[in-house]
Write a protein that holds these residues in place. Sequence first.
Motif, PDB file in Angstrom:
ATOM      1  N   HIS A 125       0.698  -1.276   0.033  1.00 26.29           N
ATOM      2  CA  HIS A 125      -0.121  -0.003   0.052  1.00 26.29           C
ATOM      3  C   HIS A 125       0.794   1.169   0.137  1.00 26.29           C
ATOM      4  O   HIS A 125       1.577   1.573   0.912  1.00 26.29           O
ATOM      5  N   TYR A 126       1.007   1.998  -1.134  1.00 35.91           N
ATOM      6  CA  TYR A 126       1.873   3.132  -1.277  1.00 35.91           C
ATOM      7  C   TYR A 126       1.151   4.256  -1.581  1.00 35.91           C
ATOM      8  O   TYR A 126       0.203   4.458  -2.392  1.00 35.91           O
ATOM      9  N   LEU A 127       1.724   5.383  -1.160  1.00 37.10           N
ATOM     10  CA  LEU A 127       1.639   6.839  -1.878  1.00 37.10           C
ATOM     11  C   LEU A 127       2.422   7.143  -2.609  1.00 37.10           C
ATOM     12  O   LEU A 127       3.769   7.172  -2.153  1.00 37.10           O
TER      13      LEU A 127
ATOM     14  N   LYS B 227     -12.077   2.715  -0.766  1.00 35.78           N
ATOM     15  CA  LYS B 227     -11.969   1.503  -1.575  1.00 35.78           C
ATOM     16  C   LYS B 227     -10.959   0.935  -1.551  1.00 35.78           C
ATOM     17  O   LYS B 227     -10.555  -0.307  -1.540  1.00 35.78           O
ATOM     18  N   PHE B 228      -9.711   1.930  -1.264  1.00 32.18           N
ATOM     19  CA  PHE B 228      -8.259   1.094  -1.423  1.00 32.18           C
ATOM     20  C   PHE B 228      -7.830   0.469   0.087  1.00 32.18           C
ATOM     21  O   PHE B 228      -6.810   0.340   0.186  1.00 32.18           O
ATOM     22  N   MET B 229      -8.733   0.920   1.114  1.00 27.72           N
ATOM     23  CA  MET B 229      -8.073   0.442   2.403  1.00 27.72           C
ATOM     24  C   MET B 229      -7.655  -0.849   2.595  1.00 27.72           C
ATOM     25  O   MET B 229      -6.959  -1.348   3.206  1.00 27.72           O
ATOM     26  N   HIS B 230      -8.534  -1.688   1.967  1.00 30.56           N
ATOM     27  CA  HIS B 230      -8.497  -3.412   2.200  1.00 30.56           C
ATOM     28  C   HIS B 230      -7.852  -3.872   0.552  1.00 30.56           C
ATOM     29  O   HIS B 230      -7.897  -5.315   0.709  1.00 30.56           O
ATOM     30  N   ILE B 231      -7.329  -3.254  -0.131  1.00 32.42           N
ATOM     31  CA  ILE B 231      -6.939  -3.988  -1.334  1.00 32.42           C
ATOM     32  C   ILE B 231      -5.235  -3.367  -1.784  1.00 32.42           C
ATOM     33  O   ILE B 231      -5.013  -2.352  -0.957  1.00 32.42           O
ATOM     34  N   PRO B 232      -4.330  -4.196  -2.209  1.00 30.24           N
ATOM     35  CA  PRO B 232      -3.167  -3.635  -2.667  1.00 30.24           C
ATOM     36  C   PRO B 232      -3.365  -2.518  -3.657  1.00 30.24           C
ATOM     37  O   PRO B 232      -4.036  -2.410  -4.484  1.00 30.24           O
TER      38      PRO B 232
ATOM     39  N   GLY C 148      -4.537   6.932   6.234  1.00 27.77           N
ATOM     40  CA  GLY C 148      -3.928   6.670   7.412  1.00 27.77           C
ATOM     41  C   GLY C 148      -2.710   5.690   7.603  1.00 27.77           C
ATOM     42  O   GLY C 148      -1.889   5.500   6.611  1.00 27.77           O
ATOM     43  N   ARG C 149      -2.881   4.777   8.409  1.00 29.92           N
ATOM     44  CA  ARG C 149      -1.775   3.826   8.820  1.00 29.92           C
ATOM     45  C   ARG C 149      -1.998   2.568   7.847  1.00 29.92           C
ATOM     46  O   ARG C 149      -1.262   1.597   7.799  1.00 29.92           O
ATOM     47  N   ALA C 150      -2.895   2.614   6.866  1.00 30.26           N
ATOM     48  CA  ALA C 150      -3.123   1.487   5.926  1.00 30.26           C
ATOM     49  C   ALA C 150      -2.074   1.610   5.042  1.00 30.26           C
ATOM     50  O   ALA C 150      -1.810   0.591   4.062  1.00 30.26           O
ATOM     51  N   LEU C 151      -1.393   2.739   4.635  1.00 29.07           N
ATOM     52  CA  LEU C 151      -0.306   3.000   3.746  1.00 29.07           C
ATOM     53  C   LEU C 151       0.972   2.328   4.234  1.00 29.07           C
ATOM     54  O   LEU C 151       1.347   2.772   5.750  1.00 29.07           O
TER      55      LEU C 151
END
Length: 292
Positions: A83-85, A164-169, A212-215
């Motif tokens: 999970h990247y920014l 939508k992106f919280m739980h997928i790569p 947040g911390r999902a990244l």
Amino acid sequence: MSWLRIAFGTLLLTTNTLLHVPPLLLVALVKAIAPLRPVRRVCDGVLMAIAASWIGINTTLIRWFTRTRFVVDIDARLQPDGHYLVLANHQTWVDIPVLQAALNRRVPLLRFFLKSQLFWVPLLGLAWWALDFPFMKRYSRQQLEKRPELAGRDIAATRRACAKFMHIPVAVMNFVEGTRFTTAKHAQQSSPFAHLLKPKAGGVAFVLDAMGRALHSILDVTIVYPDGRPTMLDLFANRLREVRVTIRERPIPAELLEGDYQNDPAFRERVQAWLNDLWGEKDRLITQQRAV
């Protein structure tokens, strides 16, 4: 013979698109109507595989039909399920195939925040929708002055996309300057950087707040064209000699994960100061790269 090279390359890239988009849309339709989460999860995996194939073939075609030298320097532990920014400087539309060539299958599919008008691009608009690319509606200053309530809609759209992106790569892509670099824009801004426009912190802050911390981390990408900014025609006509891409993984500062960018001036200044420091490093790197 440049025109022949351009025509043939465009034909092959178009054919590749026509081969990949219909199955992409079919799987997206199944995902949309599937009542069970495991089925939708399988559909997500198939969609990512189709997208990776599409991008991979495009990259192969570019390498076959041009002599462009890709120099990619990676100082990062890249994970296809991470999970990247992703933050990058922006000079030309060529940046997009360059980023895809450097990162395809190394990180999750790059997802860009797109202008809402791009949804209507034939085939591609539907493909971006199927791949959960966020479409953002931008409002002019005049529109916001007449209807101030519109100001929060871009933030709400960012939050919905990030949910939508919280739980997928995912690799959320942000061209922080907000527009492509030109000499005129650089002068108009009185940019303090030699090779970059001023970075805009709002989009970065909103993604960090929403995810947040999902990244896992930030991927700091610097793109350099030693011979100057090319156009897509320059790429297809084999006039782009070399492109240099530097990828650095950076931790997300803990102090940037909690704060109200919109309403807290002190927090807003901290985010902007951090981003300006990052941009200063990037500017110095570009200077070094261009001197080689």
